[in-house]
Design a protein around this motif. Sequence first.
Motif, PDB file in Angstrom:
ATOM      1  N   SER A  75       8.470  90.221  38.560  1.00  0.00           N
ATOM      2  CA  SER A  75       7.861  91.253  37.719  1.00  0.00           C
ATOM      3  C   SER A  75       8.811  92.435  37.673  1.00  0.00           C
ATOM      4  CB  SER A  75       6.503  91.676  38.288  1.00  0.00           C
ATOM      5  OG  SER A  75       5.604  90.593  38.282  1.00  0.00           O
ATOM      6  N   ILE A  76       9.258  92.781  36.470  1.00  0.00           N
ATOM      7  CA  ILE A  76      10.305  93.785  36.307  1.00  0.00           C
ATOM      8  C   ILE A  76       9.826  94.870  35.344  1.00  0.00           C
ATOM      9  CG2 ILE A  76      12.707  94.186  35.626  1.00  0.00           C
ATOM     10  CD1 ILE A  76      13.257  91.255  36.235  1.00  0.00           C
ATOM     11  N   GLU A  77      10.064  96.102  35.712  1.00  0.00           N
ATOM     12  CA  GLU A  77       9.687  97.240  34.872  1.00  0.00           C
ATOM     13  C   GLU A  77      10.681  97.372  33.716  1.00  0.00           C
ATOM     14  OE1 GLU A  77       7.860 100.470  33.239  1.00  0.00           O
ATOM     15  OE2 GLU A  77       7.103  99.180  34.840  1.00  0.00           O
ATOM     16  N   ILE A  78      10.216  97.083  32.497  1.00  0.00           N
ATOM     17  CA  ILE A  78      11.041  97.205  31.294  1.00  0.00           C
ATOM     18  C   ILE A  78      10.193  97.914  30.235  1.00  0.00           C
ATOM     19  CG2 ILE A  78      12.456  95.997  29.585  1.00  0.00           C
ATOM     20  CD1 ILE A  78      12.583  93.630  31.518  1.00  0.00           C
ATOM     21  N   PRO A  79      10.226  99.246  30.184  1.00  0.00           N
ATOM     22  CA  PRO A  79       9.359  99.988  29.253  1.00  0.00           C
ATOM     23  C   PRO A  79       9.517  99.558  27.801  1.00  0.00           C
ATOM     24  CG  PRO A  79      10.394 101.467  30.837  1.00  0.00           C
ATOM     25  CD  PRO A  79      11.036 100.124  31.025  1.00  0.00           C
ATOM     26  N   GLU A  80      10.725  99.142  27.413  1.00  0.00           N
ATOM     27  CA  GLU A  80      10.974  98.757  26.022  1.00  0.00           C
ATOM     28  C   GLU A  80      10.173  97.520  25.603  1.00  0.00           C
ATOM     29  OE1 GLU A  80      14.083 101.335  27.506  1.00  0.00           O
ATOM     30  OE2 GLU A  80      13.223  99.475  28.283  1.00  0.00           O
ATOM     31  N   LEU A  81       9.613  96.790  26.578  1.00  0.00           N
ATOM     32  CA  LEU A  81       8.834  95.589  26.265  1.00  0.00           C
ATOM     33  C   LEU A  81       7.342  95.786  26.482  1.00  0.00           C
ATOM     34  CD1 LEU A  81      11.044  92.720  27.762  1.00  0.00           C
ATOM     35  CD2 LEU A  81      10.968  93.544  25.404  1.00  0.00           C
ATOM     36  N   PRO A 108      16.824  93.226  27.741  1.00  0.00           N
ATOM     37  CA  PRO A 108      15.857  93.714  28.732  1.00  0.00           C
ATOM     38  C   PRO A 108      16.465  94.302  29.989  1.00  0.00           C
ATOM     39  CG  PRO A 108      15.931  91.314  28.721  1.00  0.00           C
ATOM     40  CD  PRO A 108      16.757  91.775  27.552  1.00  0.00           C
ATOM     41  N   PHE A 109      17.721  93.992  30.292  1.00  0.00           N
ATOM     42  CA  PHE A 109      18.288  94.470  31.541  1.00  0.00           C
ATOM     43  C   PHE A 109      19.267  95.622  31.357  1.00  0.00           C
ATOM     44  CE2 PHE A 109      17.026  90.035  32.454  1.00  0.00           C
ATOM     45  CZ  PHE A 109      15.991  90.345  33.322  1.00  0.00           C
ATOM     46  N   THR A 110      19.895  95.744  30.192  1.00  0.00           N
ATOM     47  CA  THR A 110      20.669  96.947  29.910  1.00  0.00           C
ATOM     48  C   THR A 110      19.796  97.969  29.187  1.00  0.00           C
ATOM     49  OG1 THR A 110      21.464  96.199  27.729  1.00  0.00           O
ATOM     50  CG2 THR A 110      22.747  95.549  29.668  1.00  0.00           C
ATOM     51  N   ARG A 111      18.650  97.492  28.624  1.00  0.00           N
ATOM     52  CA  ARG A 111      17.657  98.309  27.928  1.00  0.00           C
ATOM     53  C   ARG A 111      18.215  98.918  26.646  1.00  0.00           C
ATOM     54  NH1 ARG A 111      14.617 101.870  32.411  1.00  0.00           N
ATOM     55  NH2 ARG A 111      13.558 102.573  30.520  1.00  0.00           N
ATOM     56  N   ASN A 379      22.950  87.708  29.410  1.00  0.00           N
ATOM     57  CA  ASN A 379      24.360  87.625  29.040  1.00  0.00           C
ATOM     58  C   ASN A 379      25.214  88.405  30.053  1.00  0.00           C
ATOM     59  OD1 ASN A 379      24.127  90.356  28.367  1.00  0.00           O
ATOM     60  ND2 ASN A 379      23.913  89.965  26.185  1.00  0.00           N
ATOM     61  N   PRO A 380      26.535  88.259  29.991  1.00  0.00           N
ATOM     62  CA  PRO A 380      27.389  88.940  30.987  1.00  0.00           C
ATOM     63  C   PRO A 380      27.217  90.446  31.020  1.00  0.00           C
ATOM     64  CG  PRO A 380      28.639  87.275  29.806  1.00  0.00           C
ATOM     65  CD  PRO A 380      27.313  87.384  29.114  1.00  0.00           C
ATOM     66  N   TRP A 381      26.803  91.048  29.879  1.00  0.00           N
ATOM     67  CA  TRP A 381      26.638  92.503  29.836  1.00  0.00           C
ATOM     68  C   TRP A 381      25.438  92.955  30.642  1.00  0.00           C
ATOM     69  CZ3 TRP A 381      30.898  94.313  27.697  1.00  0.00           C
ATOM     70  CH2 TRP A 381      31.554  93.517  26.759  1.00  0.00           C
ATOM     71  N   SER A 382      24.543  92.003  30.994  1.00  0.00           N
ATOM     72  CA  SER A 382      23.334  92.365  31.751  1.00  0.00           C
ATOM     73  C   SER A 382      23.638  92.549  33.229  1.00  0.00           C
ATOM     74  CB  SER A 382      22.261  91.280  31.571  1.00  0.00           C
ATOM     75  OG  SER A 382      21.924  91.107  30.212  1.00  0.00           O
ATOM     76  N   PHE A 383      24.792  92.090  33.687  1.00  0.00           N
ATOM     77  CA  PHE A 383      25.087  92.115  35.120  1.00  0.00           C
ATOM     78  C   PHE A 383      25.678  93.465  35.522  1.00  0.00           C
ATOM     79  CE2 PHE A 383      24.527  87.765  34.254  1.00  0.00           C
ATOM     80  CZ  PHE A 383      24.233  87.133  35.443  1.00  0.00           C
TER      81      PHE A 383
END
Length: 383
Positions: A75-81, A108-111, A379-383
Motif C-alpha cells: 500500500s503506497i501513498e500516491i495522491p495523484e491516484l 506513480p513513483f516519480t509522481r 520504468n528505469p526513471w522510477s528508481f
Amino acid sequence: MAAYSDLTNDVLEHITNFLAFPDHYRFGAVCKNWRSVSKRRRYPPVPQLPWLVLGEEKETRKRKFYSLSDAKHYSIEIPELHGRYICGSSHGWLFAVDIKINGTLVNPFTRECYELPPFPSFSTKTDVTTLVEKVLSDYKGGPRNFTFEEMRTLIVFKAILSHDPKERSDFTAMIMFGKFRTPAFWRSGDLCWTVVDGPEVSMHDIVYFKGNFYVLSPGNELYVVDFESKPKLIEVGPQVDIEGIPAQRYLIDFNGNLLLIERFCECVEEKVEELLNVTVEFNVMEPNLEENILYEWHHLDDFAVFLGRNSSIYVNSYHFPKCKRNGIYFTHTTDSHSAEKFGCHDLGVFHMTNKTISKFYSDEVFPPLVGSPVWFTPNPWSF
C-alpha cells in the motif's frame, strides 16, 4: 569486516543495479547516504517482474499493488491516484480517470503527470456526460440513472503509449473508447483527441509494434492506424475461421514478433446468485502479413507474457525463479460491477505445456475494486 555504512558510493551504486523494485526502496530507507545513492543511479536496473495495480484502501486512500517477485501486497501513498480508476498502463505510466471523467497520465513513483484533454464523444454536439449515458445504455440494455463512478469505467476500455514520455517528447497516446472501442489518439501538445475512422465493430485490442499502432477486430482482422490527413484504419492482416468465440483477444509485441492471443472463458455458477466468467484456455498465433495467414504457436520457450489492459509485457523467466516459464499471466476482465461485488476471482497463469491453469497469488480472491487489475512495470526513471 567493514560496516555497511562505510561502503563506498561506487559499490553501493553497483549493488542497486541488482535489486528488485521493492528492495530498491528498502535500500533507500537504510540511511541518508544509501537513499542519496539510490536516487542517482547511473545504469539501468535489472529486469523487473510486473506488478498488479489494484484499488485503494478506503481508510488511508493508499493505492494497493501486488508484487509477483515476492508475492506481497503493498500500500503506497500516491495522491495523484486518489479516487481514480486505472484504464491502462504503458512504459511505467498509468492512465487514470477521476470521478469527473478527466484523464491523467501518471508515473506513480516519480509522481509526474500529463493532464489529458476531455475524452472524445460520438459527435461534436454530445458532451461527455451524454456520451457516458449512451455507452452505458448500450451495455446495460436500457437507459437508467448512473453514478459517475459507474460511468467512467466504460468510457475507455484500454490506453497505451507509443514511447516512454521521459525518453521521447513526441510520444503518442492511443485509447479505445465507447461502445465500439473506437481508436483515438493524442500527441503531446495536442488540444484534443483525434478519432480514427474505421468499421463500427467492437475492437478487441491495440498494440504499438515496430513504429505502427495495430488494432484487432472481433473477426481477427488486423488493422494498422493510418495517420494521414483523415486518420483511418487500413486492413493489413489475415481473417480466419474461428472455432468458438473468445472472450477477449490480445495483441502483443513478443520479442520482435507480433502475436495474437485468444482467451476463452466459461460461465460458472458460484455460491452467489450470478454467473461468473472463468478463463479456461488460450490460443497463441502469429499473423503473417505477407502470406495473409496465421501460424499457431504451441510454446513460448522460457518466456512469460502478461495480458490485460496494459501494453504488452513479456519477460524471460530465466531472470525470475518464481516466474512460470512458457506461461500466460492474465487478469480479471469481468465487468466492473462483478469485480466490485464479488472481488477479482479470475486471475491466474495458463501453462502452455499442459494447458492447465494455476494461481499466482495466495488469497482466494483479490479484494473488490473499481474496474480490472492492471499489469504495470516500473520504468528505469522510477528508481
